[in-house]
Write a protein that holds these residues in place. Sequence first.
Motif, PDB file in Angstrom:
ATOM      1  N   GLU A 355       0.824  -1.203   0.000  1.00 58.17           N
ATOM      2  CA  GLU A 355       0.000   0.000   0.000  1.00 58.17           C
ATOM      3  C   GLU A 355       0.861   1.256   0.000  1.00 58.17           C
ATOM      4  N   LEU A 356       1.948   1.233   0.751  1.00 60.54           N
ATOM      5  CA  LEU A 356       2.846   2.396   0.809  1.00 60.54           C
ATOM      6  C   LEU A 356       3.563   2.654  -0.505  1.00 60.54           C
ATOM      7  N   ALA A 357       3.634   1.630  -1.337  1.00 65.21           N
ATOM      8  CA  ALA A 357       4.341   1.767  -2.616  1.00 65.21           C
ATOM      9  C   ALA A 357       3.427   2.265  -3.730  1.00 65.21           C
ATOM     10  N   GLN A 358       2.210   2.682  -3.407  1.00 64.66           N
ATOM     11  CA  GLN A 358       1.265   3.102  -4.440  1.00 64.66           C
ATOM     12  C   GLN A 358       1.890   4.107  -5.405  1.00 64.66           C
ATOM     13  N   ALA A 381      -2.332 -10.761  -5.290  1.00 64.43           N
ATOM     14  CA  ALA A 381      -2.161  -9.307  -5.361  1.00 64.43           C
ATOM     15  C   ALA A 381      -1.678  -8.882  -6.745  1.00 64.43           C
ATOM     16  N   ILE A 382      -0.776  -9.682  -7.337  1.00 63.60           N
ATOM     17  CA  ILE A 382      -0.257  -9.341  -8.667  1.00 63.60           C
ATOM     18  C   ILE A 382      -1.334  -9.537  -9.723  1.00 63.60           C
ATOM     19  N   GLU A 386      -4.996  -5.828  -6.464  1.00 66.86           N
ATOM     20  CA  GLU A 386      -5.626  -5.296  -5.276  1.00 66.86           C
ATOM     21  C   GLU A 386      -5.237  -6.156  -4.077  1.00 66.86           C
ATOM     22  N   ILE A 387      -5.339  -5.547  -2.895  1.00 65.42           N
ATOM     23  CA  ILE A 387      -5.052  -6.260  -1.648  1.00 65.42           C
ATOM     24  C   ILE A 387      -6.139  -5.935  -0.639  1.00 65.42           C
ATOM     25  N   LYS A 394     -12.630  -4.149   2.893  1.00 63.96           N
ATOM     26  CA  LYS A 394     -12.627  -3.317   1.698  1.00 63.96           C
ATOM     27  C   LYS A 394     -11.327  -3.524   0.928  1.00 63.96           C
ATOM     28  N   PRO A 395     -11.408  -3.972  -0.336  1.00 67.07           N
ATOM     29  CA  PRO A 395     -10.180  -4.145  -1.127  1.00 67.07           C
ATOM     30  C   PRO A 395      -9.541  -2.804  -1.479  1.00 67.07           C
ATOM     31  N   ILE A 396      -8.232  -2.813  -1.558  1.00 68.34           N
ATOM     32  CA  ILE A 396      -7.471  -1.602  -1.916  1.00 68.34           C
ATOM     33  C   ILE A 396      -6.837  -1.835  -3.278  1.00 68.34           C
TER      34      ILE A 396
END
Length: 576
Positions: A355-358, A381-382, A386-387, A394-396
């Motif tokens: 998430e921090l690497a967005q 995730a790949i 999404e994760i 809630k998916p990110i």
Amino acid sequence: MNLETDDWHWQEIFESLHNGVVVINRNKDVIVFNKAAATVLNIPQAQVIGAQIEQVISNTRLVQVMETGTKELNQRIEINGMEIVSNRSPIRRGKEIIGAVAIFQDIAELEDLSHKLDTFKAINKSLDDVIESLDDGIVVANAQGIIVRANGAYQQMTGITVKEFVGKHVRDLLKQGYMNKSVTEMVLERRSKVNVMDIRNGKDLLMSGNPVFDENGNISHVVTAVRDVSQLNELKGKLAESEQIRDKYLYELEQLRSRQSFQKIITKDPVMQKKLDMAYYVANVDSNVLILGETGVGKELIAQLIHRASKRAKQPFMKINCGAIPSNLLESEFFGYESGAFTGALKEGKAGLFELAQGGTIFLDEVGELSLDLQVKVLRAIQDKEITRIGGKKPILLDVRIVAATNRQLEDMVRKKEFREDLYYRLNVVPIHIPPLRDRKADILSLVAEFLGRFNLKYGFQKWIHPDVMDVFLEHDWPGNIRELENTIERLVVTQREDCIGINALAETSLRSLKPTTGDITSLEAYLEGEECRVIAEAYRKTGSTRKAAAMLKISQSSMVNKMRKYKIEAKSFKE
């Protein structure tokens, strides 16, 4: 100039002067009386022009100067209660005296200037006293590199007298053996502060050179402060401790939160160059990249290169060392968690590294160390882009580029069911295999030069490597690759007191088994030369001059100089 008429060009010149000007003609009429004169004497110009000088200034001597033809310089006179200093001269046309001129100034201005000069002298004397009172040595050179000042503390530290030092160019002092390196020339070249370590008069000295700039931005002087570092051991210990703490936090910050800066990869090997070209080429797309190679070949640098050359360069570069994070923490570190997800979780939850690497790049280092259950989640995730945080619903959505690296044989692991085949193919879209250093030995010389220059600059040394040592470097297989080579160079630089790193320096390294034996005539000669180099360098280090070193070794000064040139001990000093 016609003194009987008003020439407006000359009148403008007179009016612009700061000093008062009075001019009379042969009839004693005032024909010039400028504004400065009117101000100093407090007499209106209109009242004076055309009047007899003696009616305006009763005690004037301008008439006597005209009649006698004798100058009167620096004369004090009181006019209207004001004391002035005046220079009076006759005006001649050929042999005939046709008038006289007086140029004068309020003596209060001169006294003020004299007072300022006295004040300046007092300040200068105070500064001299301050410099001489310092325990640190102080040396001042001008912009041409000529020493103009050295205080008593410097002379005591170095054993050099003012007569030997002041008024000479630093380059000449280097040649004469008075110093090993010139901080002044370094400062003049770099136009910034320079700190180096040097050995003078048997003492380890810390030398800090600072440029002094004039109002035009040019260096006018270089001031070098010299301190015996033995007095700073306690301070250095505390500083080293604080630097270790700082470096620890910086390292963690760089690894987990910050963008990593691009580092140039040095190579002359055509195969390696093709790998770099491929990395540059695929940097412009978002395809996943798998970097393969042994430990220490520079896989992380390739990943950084891809990130810094991509459109994501201004976004985060997040490195995840899959083998360094405990397996029970990997999932929460990768994907984050919501508040109350498990015992010990932060109240506010935590964002994962994905998430921090967005918007940026995820670097999965040592990806072969992932457990099979976590491989499934990374694959999802790949694939899904999404994760979901642990404990979250809630998916990110993810916008990241995946670059992975490993020193393991993933194909063998796939066959052994130790690594998921589908994840392998997801990561292996663009494979880049980095060859080990033993297969690209053409790069060893360039890498040695790079590391040697870097550590010399970092620690303020001027070390150089003997050709015999370079031969050993070229023969070694370097199982630890570039990392091993870099660590070896740093170790040699910081542990060897002599500037010449000879074959004996390898005795305590992993290369010691390659040290030449005395049974080989060529190696014996190299060994003896290495010993001579060490002795010459040590004598010069201890004495600080070729003359004293020659006396210590009981050889002539010319022989000492020739041997220093042979082993490049002198040459490195002259370049500073």
